[in-house]
Scaffold this motif. Sequence first.
Motif, PDB file in Angstrom:
ATOM      1  N   CYS A 160     -33.049 -11.732  -8.232  1.00  0.00           N
ATOM      2  CA  CYS A 160     -33.508 -12.793  -9.114  1.00  0.00           C
ATOM      3  C   CYS A 160     -32.562 -13.980  -9.014  1.00  0.00           C
ATOM      4  CB  CYS A 160     -33.597 -12.301 -10.555  1.00  0.00           C
ATOM      5  SG  CYS A 160     -32.025 -11.707 -11.216  1.00  0.00           S
ATOM      6  N   ASP A 161     -32.901 -15.045  -9.698  1.00  0.00           N
ATOM      7  CA  ASP A 161     -32.059 -16.230  -9.770  1.00  0.00           C
ATOM      8  C   ASP A 161     -31.500 -16.356 -11.186  1.00  0.00           C
ATOM      9  OD1 ASP A 161     -32.910 -16.829  -7.202  1.00  0.00           O
ATOM     10  OD2 ASP A 161     -34.359 -18.328  -7.849  1.00  0.00           O
ATOM     11  N   GLU A 162     -30.329 -16.978 -11.282  1.00  0.00           N
ATOM     12  CA  GLU A 162     -29.729 -17.246 -12.589  1.00  0.00           C
ATOM     13  C   GLU A 162     -28.995 -18.573 -12.508  1.00  0.00           C
ATOM     14  OE1 GLU A 162     -26.399 -15.369 -15.644  1.00  0.00           O
ATOM     15  OE2 GLU A 162     -27.117 -14.158 -13.984  1.00  0.00           O
ATOM     16  N   GLU A 163     -29.167 -19.393 -13.536  1.00  0.00           N
ATOM     17  CA  GLU A 163     -28.455 -20.667 -13.587  1.00  0.00           C
ATOM     18  C   GLU A 163     -27.130 -20.465 -14.324  1.00  0.00           C
ATOM     19  OE1 GLU A 163     -28.953 -24.483 -16.142  1.00  0.00           O
ATOM     20  OE2 GLU A 163     -30.379 -24.636 -14.479  1.00  0.00           O
ATOM     21  N   TYR A 164     -26.130 -21.217 -13.891  1.00  0.00           N
ATOM     22  CA  TYR A 164     -24.799 -21.186 -14.496  1.00  0.00           C
ATOM     23  C   TYR A 164     -24.363 -22.604 -14.836  1.00  0.00           C
ATOM     24  CZ  TYR A 164     -24.075 -16.408 -12.833  1.00  0.00           C
ATOM     25  OH  TYR A 164     -24.175 -15.063 -12.624  1.00  0.00           O
ATOM     26  N   GLY A 165     -23.522 -22.698 -15.838  1.00  0.00           N
ATOM     27  CA  GLY A 165     -22.795 -23.922 -16.108  1.00  0.00           C
ATOM     28  C   GLY A 165     -21.337 -23.669 -15.792  1.00  0.00           C
ATOM     29  N   TRP A 166     -20.601 -24.728 -15.483  1.00  0.00           N
ATOM     30  CA  TRP A 166     -19.185 -24.586 -15.164  1.00  0.00           C
ATOM     31  C   TRP A 166     -18.426 -25.803 -15.659  1.00  0.00           C
ATOM     32  CZ3 TRP A 166     -15.822 -27.705 -12.509  1.00  0.00           C
ATOM     33  CH2 TRP A 166     -14.565 -27.169 -12.217  1.00  0.00           C
ATOM     34  N   SER A 167     -17.203 -25.562 -16.125  1.00  0.00           N
ATOM     35  CA  SER A 167     -16.250 -26.616 -16.490  1.00  0.00           C
ATOM     36  C   SER A 167     -14.851 -26.116 -16.184  1.00  0.00           C
ATOM     37  CB  SER A 167     -16.321 -26.947 -17.987  1.00  0.00           C
ATOM     38  OG  SER A 167     -17.497 -27.621 -18.311  1.00  0.00           O
ATOM     39  N   GLU A 168     -13.939 -27.063 -16.007  1.00  0.00           N
ATOM     40  CA  GLU A 168     -12.537 -26.673 -15.927  1.00  0.00           C
ATOM     41  C   GLU A 168     -12.109 -26.218 -17.314  1.00  0.00           C
ATOM     42  OE1 GLU A 168      -9.711 -29.011 -13.442  1.00  0.00           O
ATOM     43  OE2 GLU A 168     -11.342 -30.486 -13.585  1.00  0.00           O
ATOM     44  N   ARG A 169     -11.435 -25.106 -17.379  1.00  0.00           N
ATOM     45  CA  ARG A 169     -10.987 -24.574 -18.666  1.00  0.00           C
ATOM     46  C   ARG A 169     -10.172 -25.604 -19.435  1.00  0.00           C
ATOM     47  NH1 ARG A 169      -8.321 -18.669 -19.493  1.00  0.00           N
ATOM     48  NH2 ARG A 169      -8.072 -18.751 -21.750  1.00  0.00           N
ATOM     49  N   GLN A 170      -9.334 -26.338 -18.751  1.00  0.00           N
ATOM     50  CA  GLN A 170      -8.471 -27.314 -19.417  1.00  0.00           C
ATOM     51  C   GLN A 170      -9.267 -28.417 -20.114  1.00  0.00           C
ATOM     52  OE1 GLN A 170      -6.012 -28.898 -16.299  1.00  0.00           O
ATOM     53  NE2 GLN A 170      -7.576 -30.342 -15.613  1.00  0.00           N
ATOM     54  N   ASP A 171     -10.525 -28.571 -19.753  1.00  0.00           N
ATOM     55  CA  ASP A 171     -11.369 -29.595 -20.371  1.00  0.00           C
ATOM     56  C   ASP A 171     -12.225 -29.062 -21.516  1.00  0.00           C
ATOM     57  OD1 ASP A 171     -10.367 -31.524 -18.663  1.00  0.00           O
ATOM     58  OD2 ASP A 171     -11.942 -31.204 -17.170  1.00  0.00           O
ATOM     59  N   CYS A 172     -12.054 -27.795 -21.865  1.00  0.00           N
ATOM     60  CA  CYS A 172     -12.782 -27.210 -22.996  1.00  0.00           C
ATOM     61  C   CYS A 172     -11.919 -27.360 -24.251  1.00  0.00           C
ATOM     62  CB  CYS A 172     -13.091 -25.743 -22.722  1.00  0.00           C
ATOM     63  SG  CYS A 172     -14.249 -25.497 -21.375  1.00  0.00           S
ATOM     64  N   HIS A 173     -12.430 -28.104 -25.213  1.00  0.00           N
ATOM     65  CA  HIS A 173     -11.645 -28.437 -26.411  1.00  0.00           C
ATOM     66  C   HIS A 173     -12.293 -27.974 -27.717  1.00  0.00           C
ATOM     67  CE1 HIS A 173      -9.115 -30.793 -23.788  1.00  0.00           C
ATOM     68  NE2 HIS A 173     -10.175 -31.445 -23.349  1.00  0.00           N
ATOM     69  N   SER A 174     -13.483 -27.351 -27.630  1.00  0.00           N
ATOM     70  CA  SER A 174     -14.195 -26.953 -28.842  1.00  0.00           C
ATOM     71  C   SER A 174     -14.470 -25.455 -28.842  1.00  0.00           C
ATOM     72  CB  SER A 174     -15.522 -27.723 -28.945  1.00  0.00           C
ATOM     73  OG  SER A 174     -15.293 -29.099 -28.972  1.00  0.00           O
ATOM     74  N   PRO A 175     -13.460 -24.654 -29.161  1.00  0.00           N
ATOM     75  CA  PRO A 175     -13.687 -23.205 -29.175  1.00  0.00           C
ATOM     76  C   PRO A 175     -14.681 -22.812 -30.254  1.00  0.00           C
ATOM     77  CG  PRO A 175     -11.496 -23.717 -29.996  1.00  0.00           C
ATOM     78  CD  PRO A 175     -12.105 -25.001 -29.532  1.00  0.00           C
ATOM     79  N   ARG A 176     -15.555 -21.889 -29.900  1.00  0.00           N
ATOM     80  CA  ARG A 176     -16.514 -21.351 -30.868  1.00  0.00           C
ATOM     81  C   ARG A 176     -15.833 -20.307 -31.742  1.00  0.00           C
ATOM     82  NH1 ARG A 176     -21.833 -18.604 -28.527  1.00  0.00           N
ATOM     83  NH2 ARG A 176     -20.590 -16.727 -28.634  1.00  0.00           N
ATOM     84  N   GLU A 177     -14.776 -19.709 -31.190  1.00  0.00           N
ATOM     85  CA  GLU A 177     -14.043 -18.657 -31.890  1.00  0.00           C
ATOM     86  C   GLU A 177     -12.677 -18.515 -31.235  1.00  0.00           C
ATOM     87  OE1 GLU A 177     -16.055 -15.132 -29.247  1.00  0.00           O
ATOM     88  OE2 GLU A 177     -17.097 -15.853 -31.015  1.00  0.00           O
ATOM     89  N   GLU A 178     -11.802 -17.722 -31.849  1.00  0.00           N
ATOM     90  CA  GLU A 178     -10.494 -17.438 -31.268  1.00  0.00           C
ATOM     91  C   GLU A 178     -10.662 -16.536 -30.045  1.00  0.00           C
ATOM     92  OE1 GLU A 178      -7.454 -18.678 -32.268  1.00  0.00           O
ATOM     93  OE2 GLU A 178      -8.713 -19.944 -33.532  1.00  0.00           O
TER      94      GLU A 178
END
Length: 151
Positions: free
Chosen positions: A78-96
């Motif tokens: 099957c196919d699956e779509e992914y998103g990607w970002s550099e971890r250092q650019d993630c500033h809004s944690p959903r949780e600890e």
Amino acid sequence: MIVDAIKNAELYYPLSPRIKQAFDWLAKTDVEALTPGRHDIDGDNLFVNVMDVELKPRQEAALEVHNRYIDIQVMRGCDEEYGWSERQDCHSPREEFNTERDVQFFLDVPQTHFTLNERQFAIFFPEDAHAPCRKSANSDTAHKLVFKVKL
């Protein structure tokens, strides 16, 4: 992050002996006969989660990161779509960060998007925030293998 065809997997063996071990296991295993769940290859050093999942709309799939493991994600028919970002650019944690599960989720929007098919794999390192389980143009469900390679 690495995205490539399975036929090219040997190019990445020098990154870790466990990456080679994962692809060797994949080559000699009848993955269609595997039941969903965890399958140990080398205990906590290398194991694979066999997953059958309902894929989510793009906006519902959260970016995630890991500290102790590299993910190798391989599609099964099957196919699956992914998103990607550099971890250092993630500033809004959903949780600890959950140290027991080795995961943290973020509300940030991925910087880029791509689709994997059954002839491809993705390798995500701790520096890679990735949003798996996203619907592709061809798939609403995913049958996949997620190798967990201990650093």
